[in-house]
Design a protein around this motif. Sequence first.
Motif, mmCIF file in Angstrom:
data_model
loop_
_atom_site.group_PDB
_atom_site.id
_atom_site.type_symbol
_atom_site.label_atom_id
_atom_site.label_comp_id
_atom_site.label_asym_id
_atom_site.label_seq_id
_atom_site.Cartn_x
_atom_site.Cartn_y
_atom_site.Cartn_z
ATOM 1 N N GLU A 217 -7.039 10.116 -4.598
ATOM 2 C CA GLU A 217 -6.058 10.909 -5.340
ATOM 3 C C GLU A 217 -5.125 11.656 -4.390
ATOM 4 N N ARG A 218 -3.857 11.770 -4.809
ATOM 5 C CA ARG A 218 -2.905 12.564 -4.026
ATOM 6 C C ARG A 218 -2.891 13.999 -4.510
ATOM 7 N N ASN A 219 -2.593 14.938 -3.610
ATOM 8 C CA ASN A 219 -2.490 16.330 -4.012
ATOM 9 C C ASN A 219 -1.138 16.673 -4.602
ATOM 10 N N VAL B 34 2.640 -5.872 -6.140
ATOM 11 C CA VAL B 34 2.077 -4.673 -6.761
ATOM 12 C C VAL B 34 2.137 -3.515 -5.768
ATOM 13 N N ARG B 35 2.371 -2.317 -6.303
ATOM 14 C CA ARG B 35 2.527 -1.124 -5.469
ATOM 15 C C ARG B 35 1.363 -0.182 -5.771
ATOM 16 N N ILE B 36 0.376 -0.161 -4.873
ATOM 17 C CA ILE B 36 -0.865 0.548 -5.177
ATOM 18 C C ILE B 36 -1.133 1.661 -4.159
ATOM 19 N N GLY B 37 -1.254 2.882 -4.675
ATOM 20 C CA GLY B 37 -1.487 4.038 -3.811
ATOM 21 C C GLY B 37 -2.874 4.615 -3.983
ATOM 22 N N SER B 38 -3.070 5.354 -5.066
ATOM 23 C CA SER B 38 -4.314 6.117 -5.205
ATOM 24 C C SER B 38 -5.571 5.244 -5.276
ATOM 25 N N ALA B 39 -5.473 4.035 -5.776
ATOM 26 C CA ALA B 39 -6.663 3.170 -5.823
ATOM 27 C C ALA B 39 -7.077 2.715 -4.418
ATOM 28 N N ALA C 299 0.866 -1.190 0.000
ATOM 29 C CA ALA C 299 0.000 0.000 0.000
ATOM 30 C C ALA C 299 0.895 1.230 0.000
ATOM 31 N N ILE C 300 0.870 1.959 -1.104
ATOM 32 C CA ILE C 300 1.767 3.121 -1.233
ATOM 33 C C ILE C 300 1.110 4.341 -0.583
ATOM 34 N N SER C 301 1.639 4.696 0.579
ATOM 35 C CA SER C 301 0.965 5.663 1.447
ATOM 36 C C SER C 301 1.613 7.042 1.454
ATOM 37 N N LYS C 302 2.552 7.281 0.551
ATOM 38 C CA LYS C 302 3.223 8.591 0.473
ATOM 39 C C LYS C 302 2.186 9.711 0.403
ATOM 40 N N THR C 303 2.452 10.760 1.104
ATOM 41 C CA THR C 303 1.612 11.974 1.198
ATOM 42 C C THR C 303 0.348 11.806 2.039
ATOM 43 N N GLU D 83 6.651 3.840 0.850
ATOM 44 C CA GLU D 83 6.805 5.299 0.827
ATOM 45 C C GLU D 83 7.915 5.631 -0.158
ATOM 46 N N ASN D 84 7.956 6.904 -0.605
ATOM 47 C CA ASN D 84 9.040 7.256 -1.526
ATOM 48 C C ASN D 84 10.004 8.292 -0.976
ATOM 49 N N LYS D 85 9.781 8.703 0.288
ATOM 50 C CA LYS D 85 10.739 9.627 0.914
ATOM 51 C C LYS D 85 11.150 9.069 2.278
ATOM 52 N N GLY E 86 3.611 -2.926 -11.274
ATOM 53 C CA GLY E 86 2.181 -2.660 -11.279
ATOM 54 C C GLY E 86 1.796 -1.636 -10.230
ATOM 55 N N MET E 87 1.068 -0.594 -10.692
ATOM 56 C CA MET E 87 0.564 0.462 -9.806
ATOM 57 C C MET E 87 -0.954 0.539 -10.017
ATOM 58 N N SER E 88 -1.598 1.568 -9.436
ATOM 59 C CA SER E 88 -3.073 1.626 -9.512
ATOM 60 C C SER E 88 -3.597 1.467 -10.934
ATOM 61 N N GLY E 89 -2.957 2.148 -11.871
ATOM 62 C CA GLY E 89 -3.497 2.187 -13.221
ATOM 63 C C GLY E 89 -3.148 0.998 -14.092
ATOM 64 N N MET F 127 10.712 0.958 0.866
ATOM 65 C CA MET F 127 11.100 2.216 0.232
ATOM 66 C C MET F 127 11.008 2.008 -1.276
ATOM 67 N N VAL F 128 10.101 2.735 -1.936
ATOM 68 C CA VAL F 128 9.914 2.515 -3.375
ATOM 69 C C VAL F 128 10.483 3.646 -4.223
ATOM 70 N N GLY F 129 10.912 4.741 -3.598
ATOM 71 C CA GLY F 129 11.407 5.889 -4.365
ATOM 72 C C GLY F 129 12.906 5.858 -4.564
ATOM 73 N N LEU G 79 13.646 -7.793 -8.978
ATOM 74 C CA LEU G 79 13.634 -6.607 -9.831
ATOM 75 C C LEU G 79 12.364 -5.793 -9.624
ATOM 76 N N MET G 80 12.490 -4.498 -9.963
ATOM 77 C CA MET G 80 11.348 -3.591 -9.935
ATOM 78 C C MET G 80 11.366 -2.776 -11.216
ATOM 79 N N GLY G 81 10.186 -2.404 -11.679
ATOM 80 C CA GLY G 81 10.129 -1.551 -12.864
ATOM 81 C C GLY G 81 8.845 -0.757 -12.922
ATOM 82 N N MET G 82 8.923 0.359 -13.635
ATOM 83 C CA MET G 82 7.748 1.209 -13.835
ATOM 84 C C MET G 82 7.509 1.365 -15.326
ATOM 85 N N ALA G 83 6.289 1.039 -15.746
ATOM 86 C CA ALA G 83 5.949 1.138 -17.165
ATOM 87 C C ALA G 83 5.629 2.583 -17.535
HETATM 88 C C1 LIG Z 1 3.553 6.557 -6.039
HETATM 89 C C2 LIG Z 1 4.141 5.287 -6.488
HETATM 90 C C3 LIG Z 1 3.340 4.155 -6.705
HETATM 91 C C4 LIG Z 1 1.839 4.150 -6.546
HETATM 92 O O1 LIG Z 1 1.205 4.937 -7.516
HETATM 93 P P1 LIG Z 1 -0.393 4.931 -7.682
HETATM 94 O O2 LIG Z 1 -0.593 5.316 -9.093
HETATM 95 O O3 LIG Z 1 -0.905 5.936 -6.715
HETATM 96 O O4 LIG Z 1 -0.878 3.569 -7.376
HETATM 97 C C5 LIG Z 1 3.975 2.979 -7.077
HETATM 98 N N1 LIG Z 1 5.308 2.911 -7.232
HETATM 99 C C6 LIG Z 1 6.107 3.971 -7.024
HETATM 100 C C7 LIG Z 1 7.570 3.820 -7.220
HETATM 101 C C8 LIG Z 1 5.545 5.185 -6.650
HETATM 102 O O5 LIG Z 1 6.357 6.244 -6.467
#
Ligand SMILES: *Cc1c(COP(=O)(O)O)cnc(C)c1O
Length: 219
Positions: free
Chosen positions: A215-217, A206-211, A22-26, A45-47, A190-193, A66-68, A150-154
Amino acid sequence: MSISENIRKIKSGLPPEVTLVAISKTYPKEALLEAYEAGQRVFGENKVQEMTQKWEELPKDIEWHMVGKVQRNKVKYMAPYVHLIHAVDSIKLLKEIEKEAAKNERVIKCLLQIKIAEEDTKNGITLDEAKEALDSAEYKSMNHVKIVGLMGMATLTEDEAKVRKEFSYLKTCFDGLKETHPAFEVLSMGMSGDYRTALECGSNMVRIGSAIFGERNYN
Ligand SMILES: *Cc1c(COP(=O)(O)O)cnc(C)c1O
């Protein structure tokens, strides 16, 4: 929907072997507590500073990821407690994690972030650089870090075929490295979208925040 309902709904769609981070940053600690009360124990978290403050204030059975992107001078603050560092992209950073983990008499698990998106804003290293790091004498001499996957962002795009291609590439990298590195067990993608596509491509984290939290500000 509430945070707890979001978690239940997402979890019900995940195979049992997939970890939900659960990505809880912010988000404020009250939001994390609501997720905690719904049974969630893994948060990302990313910070470093924000994560450390939440670690201090929240129940101690939470697993912190730590995902950031990590600045080397911040490693020491999370070394006492961090469970998994997702975005390792250099031997220099690994060396710092090794040093701080040793001070804390811990072994810290890490993932290498592979660059799979075309946009140059995305961090990460190539498959060849990952191989080089894993096979380096430096990494082999480290006793307090363990690279477990491994980790990756599409690419952020509506083009699902493109996202699928990027995730599939990462899965291929993972399978290839796993043959010579049996410690490999985590494929974080994998993230929310895009997490449904990531699951179809073989993600097991999977790393899911906004779902979950809304939404984050800001980011
Ligand atoms: C913020 C973040 C996410 C989560 O993003 P959402 O679109 O809110 O699910 C996943 N991975 C990383 C590395 C992020 O910084």
